[in-house]
Design a protein around this motif. Structure first.
Motif, PDB file in Angstrom:
ATOM      1  N   ALA A 151      31.338  18.905  24.194  1.00 49.80           N
ATOM      2  CA  ALA A 151      29.976  19.455  24.971  1.00 49.80           C
ATOM      3  C   ALA A 151      30.717  20.697  26.024  1.00 49.80           C
ATOM      4  O   ALA A 151      29.806  21.590  26.070  1.00 49.80           O
ATOM      5  CB  ALA A 151      29.369  18.433  25.729  1.00 49.80           C
ATOM      6  N   ASP A 152      31.787  20.414  26.421  1.00 50.03           N
ATOM      7  CA  ASP A 152      32.442  21.274  27.564  1.00 50.03           C
ATOM      8  C   ASP A 152      32.751  22.542  26.622  1.00 50.03           C
ATOM      9  O   ASP A 152      32.724  23.652  27.187  1.00 50.03           O
ATOM     10  CB  ASP A 152      33.795  20.675  27.837  1.00 50.03           C
ATOM     11  CG  ASP A 152      33.509  19.778  29.004  1.00 50.03           C
ATOM     12  OD1 ASP A 152      32.176  19.586  29.383  1.00 50.03           O
ATOM     13  OD2 ASP A 152      34.555  19.122  29.081  1.00 50.03           O
ATOM     14  N   GLN A 153      32.871  22.451  25.183  1.00 50.39           N
ATOM     15  CA  GLN A 153      33.107  23.632  24.562  1.00 50.39           C
ATOM     16  C   GLN A 153      31.899  24.155  23.738  1.00 50.39           C
ATOM     17  O   GLN A 153      32.149  25.094  22.890  1.00 50.39           O
ATOM     18  CB  GLN A 153      34.294  23.312  23.372  1.00 50.39           C
ATOM     19  CG  GLN A 153      35.597  22.934  23.780  1.00 50.39           C
ATOM     20  CD  GLN A 153      36.413  24.023  24.474  1.00 50.39           C
ATOM     21  OE1 GLN A 153      36.408  25.094  24.203  1.00 50.39           O
ATOM     22  NE2 GLN A 153      36.996  23.583  25.747  1.00 50.39           N
ATOM     23  N   LYS A 154      30.829  23.639  24.281  1.00 48.09           N
ATOM     24  CA  LYS A 154      29.463  24.091  23.682  1.00 48.09           C
ATOM     25  C   LYS A 154      29.499  24.124  22.235  1.00 48.09           C
ATOM     26  O   LYS A 154      28.856  24.838  21.372  1.00 48.09           O
ATOM     27  CB  LYS A 154      29.109  25.459  24.075  1.00 48.09           C
ATOM     28  CG  LYS A 154      29.408  25.794  25.345  1.00 48.09           C
ATOM     29  CD  LYS A 154      28.130  25.225  26.306  1.00 48.09           C
ATOM     30  CE  LYS A 154      28.223  25.687  27.567  1.00 48.09           C
ATOM     31  NZ  LYS A 154      28.084  24.897  28.576  1.00 48.09           N
ATOM     32  N   LYS A 155      30.095  22.667  21.634  1.00 44.97           N
ATOM     33  CA  LYS A 155      29.844  22.647  20.207  1.00 44.97           C
ATOM     34  C   LYS A 155      29.086  21.303  19.904  1.00 44.97           C
ATOM     35  O   LYS A 155      29.140  20.445  20.865  1.00 44.97           O
ATOM     36  CB  LYS A 155      31.422  22.263  19.800  1.00 44.97           C
ATOM     37  CG  LYS A 155      32.326  23.658  19.952  1.00 44.97           C
ATOM     38  CD  LYS A 155      33.539  23.448  19.463  1.00 44.97           C
ATOM     39  CE  LYS A 155      34.241  24.979  19.465  1.00 44.97           C
ATOM     40  NZ  LYS A 155      35.514  24.738  18.999  1.00 44.97           N
ATOM     41  N   PHE A 156      28.671  21.158  18.838  1.00 44.66           N
ATOM     42  CA  PHE A 156      27.712  19.902  18.524  1.00 44.66           C
ATOM     43  C   PHE A 156      28.680  18.870  17.664  1.00 44.66           C
ATOM     44  O   PHE A 156      29.159  19.040  16.726  1.00 44.66           O
ATOM     45  CB  PHE A 156      26.711  20.436  17.451  1.00 44.66           C
ATOM     46  CG  PHE A 156      25.901  21.465  18.410  1.00 44.66           C
ATOM     47  CD1 PHE A 156      24.761  21.056  19.342  1.00 44.66           C
ATOM     48  CD2 PHE A 156      25.765  22.733  17.760  1.00 44.66           C
ATOM     49  CE1 PHE A 156      23.961  21.926  19.910  1.00 44.66           C
ATOM     50  CE2 PHE A 156      24.905  23.869  18.540  1.00 44.66           C
ATOM     51  CZ  PHE A 156      24.132  23.224  19.458  1.00 44.66           C
TER      52      PHE A 156
END
Length: 195
Positions: A151-156
């Motif tokens: 989530a910190d890397q804006k990934k799913f």
């Protein structure tokens, strides 16, 4: 033959003499070189050598061998269980799929967390638990930490085939996109919280 047919003669020998003979047998048969290798063998092996020796003196050799086998088996299971294995592949859509193949519990939680690379992984990542089981709260926390890192890397992050026992995770992890439950294979989609 001596014990079977001359047992009354053995009873004549004083017990102190038999103790002396036994000491000489122990001195002759004990593997004295094991003291030299205690510093160079793994700590668990050294512990088992000492444990079996102490149990032999305190009880008898049969119990000592049994204790040594049990402790060795438990140590092997613990060391083997700490390493979690995963088959990693990229599917046709560019999604990275981690197919876990081991038990996830407090002993393997750190190894589990080290498998993933949120910084370099693609936008969508799948963790498939079809061949793995989650056994305790530490494992659930490890999964939660991984969801936070992605989530910190804006990934799913997609968790597939997660068992019902892990539903507690769904209340904590805000970034789970897909979850299938093993028993009924219901698929759910969640953004912030799964209802």
């Amino acid at each position: 033959a001596f014990l079977l047919f001359a047992a009354p003669l053995v009873e004549i020998i004083p017990l102190a003499a038999l103790v002396g003979v036994m000491f000489m047998v122990v001195i002759g048969t004990f593997e004295w070189s094991s003291f030299r290798v205690l510093g160079s063998v793994p700590k668990m092996d050294a512990f088992i050598i000492v444990l079996v020796s102490v149990v032999t003196v305190m009880h008898d050799l049969a119990i000592a061998v049994l204790v040594g086998i049990i402790v060795s088996a438990l140590a092997f299971a613990w060391e083997h269980g700490k390493k979690i294995h995963a088959h990693v592949r990229i599917d046709e859509h560019g999604t990275k799929v981690y197919e876990l193949q081991s038990a996830l519990f407090f002993g393997s939680a750190q190894s589990f967390k080290d498998l993933f690379d949120p910084l370099n992984d693609p936008q969508d990542v799948v963790i498939d638990f079809k061949k793995a089981r989650v056994y305790d709260h530490s494992a659930i926390e490890a999964i939660n930490k991984i969801t936070e890192r992605y989530a910190d890397q804006k990934k799913f992050l997609h968790l597939l085939n997660l068992s019902k026992e892990c539903q507690e995770l769904l209340n904590k992890a805000d970034n789970i996109v897909e979850v299938s439950v093993i028993e009924d294979l219901d698929w759910h989609i969640a953004d912030d919280r799964l209802d």
